[in-house]
Design a protein around this motif. Structure first.
Motif, PDB file in Angstrom:
ATOM      1  N   PRO A 132      36.423  31.613  41.237  1.00  0.00           N
ATOM      2  CA  PRO A 132      35.932  32.916  41.711  1.00  0.00           C
ATOM      3  C   PRO A 132      36.799  33.524  42.805  1.00  0.00           C
ATOM      4  N   ARG A 133      37.590  32.691  43.487  1.00  0.00           N
ATOM      5  CA  ARG A 133      38.449  33.203  44.554  1.00  0.00           C
ATOM      6  C   ARG A 133      39.733  33.816  44.012  1.00  0.00           C
ATOM      7  N   PHE A 134      40.098  33.451  42.794  1.00  0.00           N
ATOM      8  CA  PHE A 134      41.373  33.919  42.250  1.00  0.00           C
ATOM      9  C   PHE A 134      41.205  34.603  40.894  1.00  0.00           C
ATOM     10  N   GLU A 135      41.334  33.844  39.802  1.00  0.00           N
ATOM     11  CA  GLU A 135      41.437  34.501  38.496  1.00  0.00           C
ATOM     12  C   GLU A 135      40.172  35.244  38.083  1.00  0.00           C
ATOM     13  N   ARG A 136      38.994  34.730  38.447  1.00  0.00           N
ATOM     14  CA  ARG A 136      37.769  35.404  38.020  1.00  0.00           C
ATOM     15  C   ARG A 136      37.705  36.825  38.592  1.00  0.00           C
ATOM     16  N   ALA A 137      38.231  36.967  39.826  1.00  0.00           N
ATOM     17  CA  ALA A 137      38.175  38.252  40.516  1.00  0.00           C
ATOM     18  C   ALA A 137      39.101  39.294  39.900  1.00  0.00           C
ATOM     19  N   VAL A 138      40.043  38.859  39.055  1.00  0.00           N
ATOM     20  CA  VAL A 138      40.939  39.844  38.451  1.00  0.00           C
ATOM     21  C   VAL A 138      40.694  39.959  36.941  1.00  0.00           C
ATOM     22  N   LEU A 140      39.876  38.070  34.338  1.00  0.00           N
ATOM     23  CA  LEU A 140      40.379  37.260  33.228  1.00  0.00           C
ATOM     24  C   LEU A 140      39.253  36.931  32.260  1.00  0.00           C
TER      25      LEU A 140
END
Lengths: 393, 156
Positions: A132-138, A140
């Motif tokens: 949730p801190r990285f890829e989920r937020a963009v 994917l």
């Protein structure tokens, strides 16, 4: 020394978007009863159960395997759930194999179901698999994750949108012969290329449907198999590989570090081939059932499986190499592009491969097929499994 | 006996569950640096010297702890991308572009949105947004300590 293991029973429901006429365990029960009938066995003859279930959020009930204890006749027996995302069915089949090869059990039921029709939000759910801190937020999801694979393959090898579209045309044509397939409609090259862009370069007809359905496979030891039937499908080789979680770590060009290539599947297949005594897969494999829910993924897979040189998957597709009348038919069933019940898509590949080598694939039968390979992939393309199945021990 | 057509009932449901995902010491520092100083940091493995972003407290290749922070450049190169034209619940309204970019000084690529491109014509957009294209990091003026505090913009 591992004992010999055979597939002695197969049960598949038809795959479709909605199954509002049954609950999830009832859907599972359908496949189990079909597999038992296929094997001429009773549920009491099953010694252990492996349950093939990917993220339960797709069906909206956590730990859904609990609901299915009764639908698989597991009361009083060992039961385990296997989950490697999209590769779940491939991993579950291997877990089933281990049960028997290890001599702990003589019969095992590998079974699962998907019921995506109960939610319209498959990609929102698949977005939840990321950090949730990285890829989920963009934003994917499983589709754009595959687009990243596609653009790297296109850039590295010159693979084209047309070649990817040809994969889809082939799978859709094959699915017409499979009564279980979800999408049974022929599409032309122009149809695929003109279908709306979902996540470029992937267009709607480069993408799998959201399928519901169940699949069950019964495995048995050699001794039990000999008493049951004349023509079993033998599991001759297995392999599995896992790669790092981070897709961004695989943006290099060397082995295992290029998201555009499937070196992981190549390694899994190498292990399965070695076990099965296969040195030239393009010649010794008669048919392949490949887990490729997006057209571009099948191109990476045929290369990883050694059917053609690396980077040549698109060109071989153009030449018809993988058609039903080609040198090495791929996905006579229509593949994951035409039915993707995620929890069991990998198990369906195993089931279809077993049907092929035993000459029981009816309208989608590859003439004279004796040896097949079945694959699965999961996660953000990091879980890979391969299984070689043959008519001959 | 006549077969009666029976109604099929569905019971509505919705998962609405709260989480506070702890970022941990390492990622917290990374996000705070983005928020407070507009800097993107990578984590360098002391053994293989690989610079990793997202940062992590261990190098999985060497299987040793990692604790050496390095500042990454505010430019980088596109390693993979997509242009999304379909609607996905929970995601932004389309069209939007996402790219994996290897920032200068990093050995791994970091995913984020790409800003400032006309995405209505894909063949035109992919003339500029392509593997190998250089991008610059553009920070939002108001930052919250999230990866979405910055976007990539194609240079040139």
């Amino acid at each position: 020394m591992a004992r010999n293991v055979a597939i002695v029973g197969i049960g598949q429901t038809n795959y479709t978007t909605l199954r509002n006429d049954v609950t999830y365990p009832e859907l599972v029960f359908e496949a189990v009863t079909k597999a038992l009938s296929d094997a001429s066995m009773s549920i009491d003859e099953i010694e252990a159960v492996v349950f093939s279930l990917a993220p339960t959020s797709l069906v909206g009930v956590d730990a859904m395997e609990r609901w299915c204890i009764d639908a698989v006749g597991a009361k009083g027996k060992p039961f385990m759930r296997v989950n490697t995302g999209g590769a779940t069915g491939g991993s579950a089949a291997q877990a089933g194999y281990f049960h028997i090869a290890s001599a702990f059990f003589d019969t095992v039921l590998v079974v699962g179901a998907e019921k995506q029709g109960d939610t319209p939000d498959t990609q929102l759910i698949l977005n939840q698999i990321w950090d949730p801190r990285f890829e989920r937020a963009v934003a994917l999801n499983a589709i754009n994750m595959s687009s990243f694979q596609a653009v790297r393959h296109m850039h590295k090898y010159g693979t084209t949108e047309q070649q990817m579209a040809m994969v889809s045309v082939r799978d859709h044509k094959n699915a017409l012969n499979n009564p279980h397939a979800h999408i049974r409609q022929a599409v032309s090259l122009e149809d695929v290329l003109a279908s709306r862009v979902v996540c470029w370069p992937l267009k709607l007809l480069d993408c799998c449907p959201r399928s519901s359905g169940a699949c069950a496979v019964i495995m048995a030891s050699e001794g039990r198999t000999r008493k049951l039937m004349q023509r079993p499908a033998w599991i001759k080789g297995i392999g599995a590989t896992t790669n790092t979680y981070y897709m961004g770590d695989k943006m290099e060009t060397e082995m295992f570090n290029d998201h555009g290539d499937w070196d992981e599947l190549a390694l899994a297949a190498e292990h399965a081939y070695r076990m099965a005594g296969i040195s030239n897969p393009a010649k010794q494999i008669d048919v392949a059932e490949i887990y490729g829910p997006f057209s571009c993924l099948e191109i990476a897979a045929v290369e990883a499986l050694g059917f053609c040189p690396k980077g040549q998957g698109g060109k071989f597709e153009e030449q018809g190499f993988f058609n039903m009348t080609g040198e090495l038919p791929v996905n006579p069933s229509g593949g994951a592009l035409c039915s993707n019940p995620i929890a069991v898509t990998g198990l369906v590949r195993v089931a279809e491969a077993a049907l092929q080598v035993t000459g029981r694939a009816e309208g989608r039968q590859v003439n004279g097929a004796k040896t097949a390979v079945a694959t699965a992939i999961g996660g953000s393309l990091q879980f890979h499994t391969a299984m070689v199945i043959s008519a001959n021990l | 006996m006549m077969k009666e057509k029976r109604e099929l009932v569905s019971v509505p449901g919705k998962w609405d569950i709260s989480f506070n995902y702890a970022a941990g010491k390492t990622v917290s520092h990374f996000l705070a640096q983005i928020r407070d100083n507009g800097r993107i940091l990578g984590m360098k493995c002391a053994k293989c010297h690989r610079v990793m972003v997202p940062p992590r407290s261990f190098c999985e290749r060497c299987f040793v702890p990692a604790e050496d922070w390095v500042e990454l450049g505010d430019e980088g190169v596109v390693e993979a991308f997509t242009i999304v034209h379909d609607v996905f619940e929970g995601s932004p309204p389309p069209p939007y572009a996402i790219a994996y970019v290897k920032l200068d000084g990093a050995d791994t690529a970091l995913a984020n949105f790409v800003d400032g491109l006309d995405l209505s014509d894909i063949s035109e957009a992919t003339q500029r947004l392509k593997i190998g294209a250089r991008v610059k990091v553009e920070f939002a003026s108001r930052r919250e300590g999230r990866i979405t505090d910055f976007k990539y913009r194609i240079i040139g």
